[in-house]
Write a protein that holds these residues in place. Structure first.
Motif, PDB file in Angstrom:
ATOM      1  N   ALA A 172       9.959 -18.376  -0.237  1.00  0.00           N
ATOM      2  CA  ALA A 172       9.450 -18.351   1.141  1.00  0.00           C
ATOM      3  C   ALA A 172      10.231 -17.376   2.007  1.00  0.00           C
ATOM      4  CB  ALA A 172       9.517 -19.756   1.749  1.00  0.00           C
ATOM      5  N   ASN A 173      11.417 -16.938   1.512  1.00  0.00           N
ATOM      6  CA  ASN A 173      12.259 -16.047   2.301  1.00  0.00           C
ATOM      7  C   ASN A 173      11.977 -14.570   2.054  1.00  0.00           C
ATOM      8  OD1 ASN A 173      13.703 -18.220   3.447  1.00  0.00           O
ATOM      9  ND2 ASN A 173      14.971 -18.377   1.607  1.00  0.00           N
ATOM     10  N   ASP A 174      11.131 -14.269   1.068  1.00  0.00           N
ATOM     11  CA  ASP A 174      10.820 -12.876   0.777  1.00  0.00           C
ATOM     12  C   ASP A 174      10.012 -12.258   1.907  1.00  0.00           C
ATOM     13  OD1 ASP A 174      12.161 -12.946  -1.563  1.00  0.00           O
ATOM     14  OD2 ASP A 174      10.413 -12.951  -2.872  1.00  0.00           O
ATOM     15  N   SER A 175      10.218 -10.965   2.119  1.00  0.00           N
ATOM     16  CA  SER A 175       9.478 -10.261   3.159  1.00  0.00           C
ATOM     17  C   SER A 175       8.069  -9.947   2.678  1.00  0.00           C
ATOM     18  CB  SER A 175      10.211  -8.969   3.525  1.00  0.00           C
ATOM     19  OG  SER A 175      10.249  -8.090   2.408  1.00  0.00           O
ATOM     20  N   VAL A 176       7.220  -9.605   3.634  1.00  0.00           N
ATOM     21  CA  VAL A 176       5.864  -9.159   3.327  1.00  0.00           C
ATOM     22  C   VAL A 176       5.866  -7.639   3.372  1.00  0.00           C
ATOM     23  CG1 VAL A 176       3.443  -9.206   4.044  1.00  0.00           C
ATOM     24  CG2 VAL A 176       4.859 -11.251   4.299  1.00  0.00           C
ATOM     25  N   LYS A 177       5.437  -7.014   2.294  1.00  0.00           N
ATOM     26  CA  LYS A 177       5.380  -5.556   2.224  1.00  0.00           C
ATOM     27  C   LYS A 177       3.963  -5.097   2.550  1.00  0.00           C
ATOM     28  CE  LYS A 177       9.615  -4.839   0.558  1.00  0.00           C
ATOM     29  NZ  LYS A 177      10.083  -6.205   0.275  1.00  0.00           N
ATOM     30  N   VAL A 178       3.847  -4.075   3.392  1.00  0.00           N
ATOM     31  CA  VAL A 178       2.545  -3.561   3.818  1.00  0.00           C
ATOM     32  C   VAL A 178       2.462  -2.081   3.468  1.00  0.00           C
ATOM     33  CG1 VAL A 178       0.946  -3.261   5.742  1.00  0.00           C
ATOM     34  CG2 VAL A 178       2.523  -5.210   5.719  1.00  0.00           C
ATOM     35  N   SER A 179       1.432  -1.713   2.749  1.00  0.00           N
ATOM     36  CA  SER A 179       1.226  -0.318   2.350  1.00  0.00           C
ATOM     37  C   SER A 179      -0.080   0.192   2.923  1.00  0.00           C
ATOM     38  CB  SER A 179       1.189  -0.202   0.823  1.00  0.00           C
ATOM     39  OG  SER A 179       2.369  -0.693   0.249  1.00  0.00           O
ATOM     40  N   LEU A 180      -0.042   1.373   3.518  1.00  0.00           N
ATOM     41  CA  LEU A 180      -1.262   2.008   3.983  1.00  0.00           C
ATOM     42  C   LEU A 180      -1.959   2.668   2.799  1.00  0.00           C
ATOM     43  CD1 LEU A 180       0.004   3.678   7.293  1.00  0.00           C
ATOM     44  CD2 LEU A 180      -0.872   1.359   6.923  1.00  0.00           C
ATOM     45  N   ILE A 181      -3.278   2.566   2.755  1.00  0.00           N
ATOM     46  CA  ILE A 181      -4.030   3.144   1.656  1.00  0.00           C
ATOM     47  C   ILE A 181      -3.803   4.661   1.624  1.00  0.00           C
ATOM     48  CG2 ILE A 181      -6.331   3.480   0.663  1.00  0.00           C
ATOM     49  CD1 ILE A 181      -5.266   0.567   0.600  1.00  0.00           C
ATOM     50  N   GLN A 182      -3.583   5.176   0.439  1.00  0.00           N
ATOM     51  CA  GLN A 182      -3.310   6.599   0.201  1.00  0.00           C
ATOM     52  C   GLN A 182      -2.003   7.060   0.843  1.00  0.00           C
ATOM     53  OE1 GLN A 182      -6.695   9.047   1.172  1.00  0.00           O
ATOM     54  NE2 GLN A 182      -8.071   7.916  -0.181  1.00  0.00           N
ATOM     55  N   SER A 183      -1.120   6.116   1.092  1.00  0.00           N
ATOM     56  CA  SER A 183       0.183   6.470   1.636  1.00  0.00           C
ATOM     57  C   SER A 183       1.049   7.116   0.557  1.00  0.00           C
ATOM     58  CB  SER A 183       0.888   5.224   2.183  1.00  0.00           C
ATOM     59  OG  SER A 183       2.234   5.499   2.480  1.00  0.00           O
ATOM     60  N   LYS A 184       1.945   7.972   0.983  1.00  0.00           N
ATOM     61  CA  LYS A 184       2.880   8.618   0.060  1.00  0.00           C
ATOM     62  C   LYS A 184       4.308   8.181   0.350  1.00  0.00           C
ATOM     63  CE  LYS A 184      -0.061  12.695  -0.513  1.00  0.00           C
ATOM     64  NZ  LYS A 184      -0.156  14.182  -0.377  1.00  0.00           N
ATOM     65  N   ALA A 185       4.450   6.988   0.909  1.00  0.00           N
ATOM     66  CA  ALA A 185       5.778   6.483   1.254  1.00  0.00           C
ATOM     67  C   ALA A 185       6.649   6.373   0.003  1.00  0.00           C
ATOM     68  CB  ALA A 185       5.662   5.115   1.932  1.00  0.00           C
ATOM     69  N   LYS A 186       7.867   6.890   0.078  1.00  0.00           N
ATOM     70  CA  LYS A 186       8.764   6.900  -1.067  1.00  0.00           C
ATOM     71  C   LYS A 186       9.181   5.496  -1.481  1.00  0.00           C
ATOM     72  CE  LYS A 186      10.637  11.503  -0.062  1.00  0.00           C
ATOM     73  NZ  LYS A 186      11.852  12.297   0.243  1.00  0.00           N
ATOM     74  N   LYS A 187       9.244   4.581  -0.528  1.00  0.00           N
ATOM     75  CA  LYS A 187       9.666   3.214  -0.837  1.00  0.00           C
ATOM     76  C   LYS A 187       8.550   2.401  -1.484  1.00  0.00           C
ATOM     77  CE  LYS A 187      13.134   2.747   2.828  1.00  0.00           C
ATOM     78  NZ  LYS A 187      13.566   1.966   4.017  1.00  0.00           N
ATOM     79  N   GLY A 188       7.340   2.921  -1.455  1.00  0.00           N
ATOM     80  CA  GLY A 188       6.218   2.167  -1.998  1.00  0.00           C
ATOM     81  C   GLY A 188       5.545   1.292  -0.966  1.00  0.00           C
TER      82      GLY A 188
END
Length: 212
Positions: free
Chosen positions: A124-140
């Motif tokens: 329950a303590n894990d963060s929520v990760k949000v990715s934009l479609i077709q994003s090139k973010a290095k962190k994923g």
């Protein structure tokens, strides 16, 4: 599709539209969120400008009776963003809960995915990760939600760890139970407010599924 940041010359605020730049403000905005009973259109919540009390958004379908989707509407009742949970046999065995945000395509009228959100079911303590479609973010991922939404104390960070928005208790409401049904969301200048409240809808869903 990840939208290119735009700069407002008169204020030097960089706009970061995800849904639309019309939902980006050149100044910080504070909103009051009021949850509605599940008997009204599947629950959901109303978003008001804290300064003037005007309704800005409303979300239909955040109650237990509507598990797989929610709809963000503007003040005129126009659908702005649809949130859907990924379902299917693969998700049954997945260690993550996954949601996607869709906007209407102006050309053919079909829904177009713009972001996906993922939360681990292991902690329950894990963060929520949000990715934009077709994003090139290095962190994923492009945004990360950290903290406890169930306690109305969480923050949305961008991939540079700058604060995009913050959820907090409304100090006007003193009752401990009711205070979680009325809370504040502070959105930084340049951040897409419709996108933020789409994420709040996802958090409402995740909180409800976890029984918090």
């Amino acid at each position: 599709m990840q939208r290119t940041p735009e700069k407002m010359s008169q204020s030097n605020v960089i706009l970061r539209p995800v849904v639309s730049k019309q939902f980006c403000s050149t100044s910080l905005k504070v909103f009051t969120v009021r949850k509605r009973p599940c008997t009204i259109n599947g629950g959901g919540f109303v978003v008001m400008d804290s300064s003037h009390g005007d309704e800005i958004f409303r979300v239909e379908g955040c109650g237990a009776a509507v598990k797989d989707r929610a709809l963000l509407q503007d003040a005129e009742g126009n659908g702005v963003l649809c949130i859907k949970r990924e379902v299917g046999i693969v998700q049954v065995f997945s260690l993550h809960k996954k949601w996607k945000g869709f906007v209407p395509d102006e050309i053919d009228g079909h829904e177009k995915p713009i972001f996906k959100a993922s939360s681990s079911i292991c902690s329950a303590n894990d963060s929520v990760k949000v990715s934009l479609i077709q994003s090139k973010a290095k962190k994923g991922w492009d945004y990360e939600i950290v903290g406890s939404f169930a306690e109305r104390a969480c923050t949305i960070y961008d991939d540079s760890h700058a604060i995009a928005a913050k959820v907090s208790l409304n100090n006007v409401v003193k009752d401990a139970i009711r205070s979680k049904d009325v809370y504040n969301v502070e959105v930084q200048a340049g951040i897409d407010q419709a996108f933020v409240f789409g994420l709040v809808a996802v958090l409402e869903k995740l909180s409800g599924e976890d029984g918090n």
